[in-house]
Motif scaffolding. Structure first.
Motif, short mmCIF file in Angstrom:
data_model
loop_
_atom_site.label_atom_id
_atom_site.label_comp_id
_atom_site.label_asym_id
_atom_site.label_seq_id
_atom_site.Cartn_x
_atom_site.Cartn_y
_atom_site.Cartn_z
N SER A 123 50.66 56.96 33.55
CA SER A 123 50.19 57.74 35.13
C SER A 123 52.08 57.51 36.36
CB SER A 123 49.54 57.41 36.14
OG SER A 123 47.63 57.62 35.27
N GLN A 124 52.06 56.69 36.44
CA GLN A 124 53.05 56.00 36.68
C GLN A 124 54.58 57.04 36.50
OE1 GLN A 124 54.30 52.35 37.62
NE2 GLN A 124 55.98 52.67 39.01
N LEU A 125 54.78 56.86 34.57
CA LEU A 125 55.19 57.82 34.04
C LEU A 125 55.49 59.36 34.32
CD1 LEU A 125 56.37 55.77 30.27
CD2 LEU A 125 57.62 55.84 32.30
N ASP A 126 53.93 59.99 34.27
CA ASP A 126 53.97 61.45 33.79
C ASP A 126 54.50 61.23 35.80
OD1 ASP A 126 53.37 63.43 32.96
OD2 ASP A 126 51.50 63.77 34.14
N SER A 127 53.95 60.76 36.47
CA SER A 127 54.86 61.07 37.82
C SER A 127 56.10 61.42 38.02
CB SER A 127 54.35 60.68 38.80
OG SER A 127 54.25 60.54 40.27
N LEU A 129 58.57 61.46 35.54
CA LEU A 129 59.22 62.80 34.42
C LEU A 129 59.10 63.79 35.54
CD1 LEU A 129 60.53 62.96 32.27
CD2 LEU A 129 58.49 63.63 31.52
N LYS A 130 58.41 64.11 35.85
CA LYS A 130 58.19 65.67 36.92
C LYS A 130 58.91 65.53 37.94
CE LYS A 130 53.15 65.94 35.98
NZ LYS A 130 51.77 66.21 35.79
N GLU A 131 58.85 64.42 38.72
CA GLU A 131 59.51 64.93 39.44
C GLU A 131 62.09 64.01 39.41
OE1 GLU A 131 58.35 61.87 42.72
OE2 GLU A 131 55.92 62.91 42.44
N ARG A 132 62.01 63.67 38.09
CA ARG A 132 63.06 63.66 37.11
C ARG A 132 63.50 62.25 38.75
NH1 ARG A 132 65.08 69.64 37.78
NH2 ARG A 132 67.30 69.07 36.59
N ARG A 133 63.00 61.57 38.53
CA ARG A 133 63.30 60.42 39.18
C ARG A 133 63.61 58.77 37.96
NH1 ARG A 133 58.40 58.78 42.57
NH2 ARG A 133 59.87 56.52 42.94
N GLU A 171 57.08 59.66 25.11
CA GLU A 171 58.33 59.66 24.94
C GLU A 171 59.73 60.12 24.32
OE1 GLU A 171 58.33 55.72 22.72
OE2 GLU A 171 57.77 54.49 23.87
N VAL A 172 58.38 61.24 23.71
CA VAL A 172 58.77 62.13 22.70
C VAL A 172 59.32 63.08 24.09
CG1 VAL A 172 58.86 64.47 21.54
CG2 VAL A 172 58.69 61.66 20.93
N LYS A 173 58.51 63.72 25.29
CA LYS A 173 58.29 64.10 25.79
C LYS A 173 59.59 63.84 27.17
CE LYS A 173 55.53 67.01 30.08
NZ LYS A 173 54.80 66.47 30.75
N ILE A 174 59.49 62.22 27.40
CA ILE A 174 60.56 62.16 27.67
C ILE A 174 62.57 62.37 27.28
CG2 ILE A 174 62.23 59.94 29.32
CD1 ILE A 174 59.64 58.24 29.49
N TYR A 175 62.72 62.37 25.94
CA TYR A 175 63.70 62.24 25.34
C TYR A 175 63.99 64.31 25.44
CZ TYR A 175 67.40 63.69 21.89
OH TYR A 175 68.04 64.49 21.58
N GLU A 176 62.94 65.04 25.81
CA GLU A 176 62.52 66.08 25.52
C GLU A 176 63.84 66.79 26.77
OE1 GLU A 176 59.35 68.44 24.25
OE2 GLU A 176 59.83 67.54 22.18
N ALA A 200 71.78 57.49 34.35
CA ALA A 200 70.36 56.45 34.65
C ALA A 200 69.37 57.28 33.55
CB ALA A 200 69.80 56.87 36.14
N ALA A 201 69.52 58.71 33.35
CA ALA A 201 68.83 58.94 32.45
C ALA A 201 69.07 58.45 31.08
CB ALA A 201 68.49 60.35 32.34
N CYS A 202 69.92 58.41 30.82
CA CYS A 202 70.95 57.58 29.55
C CYS A 202 70.53 56.01 29.74
CB CYS A 202 71.96 57.19 29.89
SG CYS A 202 73.36 59.17 29.45
N GLU A 203 70.27 55.31 30.62
CA GLU A 203 69.41 53.99 30.74
C GLU A 203 67.93 54.00 30.16
OE1 GLU A 203 70.29 52.46 33.95
OE2 GLU A 203 72.69 52.35 33.84
N VAL A 204 67.04 54.91 30.61
CA VAL A 204 66.36 54.98 30.25
C VAL A 204 65.93 55.65 28.68
CG1 VAL A 204 64.18 57.03 30.30
CG2 VAL A 204 64.91 56.21 32.33
N LEU A 205 66.96 56.08 28.35
CA LEU A 205 66.89 56.20 26.70
C LEU A 205 67.08 55.12 25.78
CD1 LEU A 205 68.62 59.87 26.01
CD2 LEU A 205 65.97 59.05 25.91
N ASP A 206 67.86 54.47 26.35
CA ASP A 206 68.55 52.46 26.06
C ASP A 206 66.88 51.98 26.27
OD1 ASP A 206 70.80 53.56 25.31
OD2 ASP A 206 71.62 52.65 26.86
#
Length: 467
Positions: A123-127, A129-133, A171-176, A200-206
């Motif tokens: 739930s935290q990840l979903d939130s 991601l929606k806020e692009r934090r 995870e797929v949604k995060i990358y897209e 920071a988004a690149c660090e998320v992918l890492d």
């Protein structure tokens, strides 16, 4: 002490010892009974040999009765000990069952806690991601992935399987979404994120890659960026279009330097972490696209046309200059240099025509000539050819082919030119002078070719050792 009392005490002591250690009484009981029987037989034999046998028999009967009583008591103790042992075993078994149940309960409680934690992280990840934090997301991704790994043995359970699938989809949604945010930034969209957020988004992918034991997310984003950065270049300089022809190779490399590479260095590099090898991948992809486009056109060149061969050398030289600019290994020139055999074939034909021309004209030596002018022209042709060859780091096979061409044509020059200058017999000073010039020409050719040979050996042996 009489014998009877001795026997009685011996048996009593043995029984007392047996009763004092009931744990292994069963294993020693038979030995005690056998000893008692032996003692009784010995006692009867002794009594029969004594005169007052009736009194002794009475006493022996009393001992035997005591022994029988003790044996009966021992049997009772043995049965009681066995019952106690079974009771202890049953109690121990029940305790083990209770311990296992306790462990299962503890494990179930722990699993429920971890499952609730995983659900909260989802739930935290979903939130986030929606806020692009993305700045707050890397640690959450890592924690969620660790929990997924914890639940891997329990994937067959429906609830865990469903939640694991949801995390995978997340995870797929995060990358897209990250790729979409990069696209907005590269297009200078109004709602594009600041550069630090994209890093920071690149660090998320890492974090996704580290947690999953893979490197696909970073690789995918870099490949996507390189494809996007080179799309216009590939369109403008398509081999089927005029701009993509070999004649425009200089414009092709200028475009790569001023449009593609500078765009990355001056702007796009700020979107990626410094640890990401984006520039090297971009340069490698650019070289691959370029070499494929150039190599596809080179076979259409005519090795009989001097203009085409000059174009081949120009393409090769421009490629090496570009590689020097990007400080890259010969990713382009190494593929083009393979076609230098066409240029060597052209030079071989040029040499043949040149020697045929010398043989046809046969200009007599002029006054003051030390050697034939044609020999100087021929050696100068060799020097230029070898100098051009040295610029392009040819393969040993190509160098050997050039040397064979030069050697063969020197033989042709000696046979068709030098030998024809020599008179059948020297009859005048003029003829003698011609013989002297021819002799000097031979010495000149031998001397200069030895110099060329040493130069070739020194250069290509050094290059081979360097490689």
């Amino acid at each position: 002490m009489d014998f009877t009392n001795h026997i009685s005490m011996r048996v009593v002591d043995a029984l007392n010892t047996l009763l004092a250690e009931p744990d292994d009484a069963e294993t020693r009981l038979d030995a005690v009974l056998a000893d008692a029987v032996q003692c009784r037989a010995h006692l009867q034999l002794q009594l029969m040999q004594r005169p007052d046998i009736s009194a002794e028999l009475q006493r022996a009967g009393a001992v035997e009765q005591k022994l029988a009583d003790l044996i009966a008591r021992t049997r009772i103790v043995q049965e009681s000990g066995q019952e106690t042992l079974e009771s202890v075993k049953n109690v121990t078994k029940e305790i083990k069952i209770l311990d296992k149940a306790k462990d299962n309960l503890t494990s179930s409680v722990r699993m429920l806690r971890q499952l609730r934690m995983l659900s909260r992280l989802y739930s935290q990840l979903d939130s986030l991601l929606k806020e692009r934090r993305y700045e707050d997301m890397a640690g959450t991704v890592q924690a969620a992935s660790d929990l997924i790994e914890y639940f891997r043995p329990f994937r067959p359970l429906p609830q865990i399987s469903k939640l694991s699938q949801e995390i995978g989809d997340m995870e797929v949604k995060i990358y897209e979404q990250i790729q979409e945010d990069f696209s907005r930034s590269l297009e200078s969209s109004e709602d594009s994120l600041p550069n630090n957020a994209l890093r920071a988004a690149c660090e998320v992918l890492d974090s996704l890659d580290t947690a999953g034991g893979r490197s696909s997310s970073r690789k995918l984003l870099i490949e996507w960026y390189c494809t996007r950065a080179l799309a216009e270049y590939k369109s403008v300089f398509a081999p089927s279009d005029e701009a993509g022809g070999l004649e425009n190779v200089q414009h092709r490399f200028t475009y790569l330097k001023n449009r593609v590479i500078k765009q990355y260095i001056n702007h796009d590099s700020k979107l990626f972490p410094q640890s990401w090898p984006v520039q090297s991948e971009l340069v490698t992809r650019a070289c691959d696209v370029t070499s494929d486009a150039l190599v596809a056109q080179i076979p259409r060149l005519n090795s009989s046309e001097g203009g085409d061969m000059e174009l081949l050398l120009s393409v090769l030289q421009e490629s090496k200059d570009f590689e020097k600019y990007i400080q890259s290994p010969p990713l382009i020139s190494s593929k083009i240099v393979r076609y230098l055999y066409m240029w060597v074939e052209f030079q071989e034909r040029q040499l043949g025509m040149r020697i045929n021309g010398y043989a046809q004209t046969m200009n007599p030596p002029e006054a003051g000539d030390e050697v034939l002018i044609s020999s100087k022209e021929l050696i100068n042709f060799y020097r230029v050819l070898l100098s051009q060859l040295a610029k392009f780091s040819p393969s040993p096979e190509l160098v050997n082919k050039v040397i064979d061409v030069l050697a063969n044509n020197l033989g042709r020059y000696a046979q068709h030119v030098l030998m024809r200058y020599l008179p059948n017999a020297v009859r005048s000073n003029e003829e003698l002078e011609v013989v002297g010039i021819v002799n000097a020409t031979v010495d000149y050719i031998i001397s200069t070719t030895h110099q060329l040979e040493r130069s070739i050996s020194a250069q290509y042996i050094t290059e081979s050792e360097t490689k």
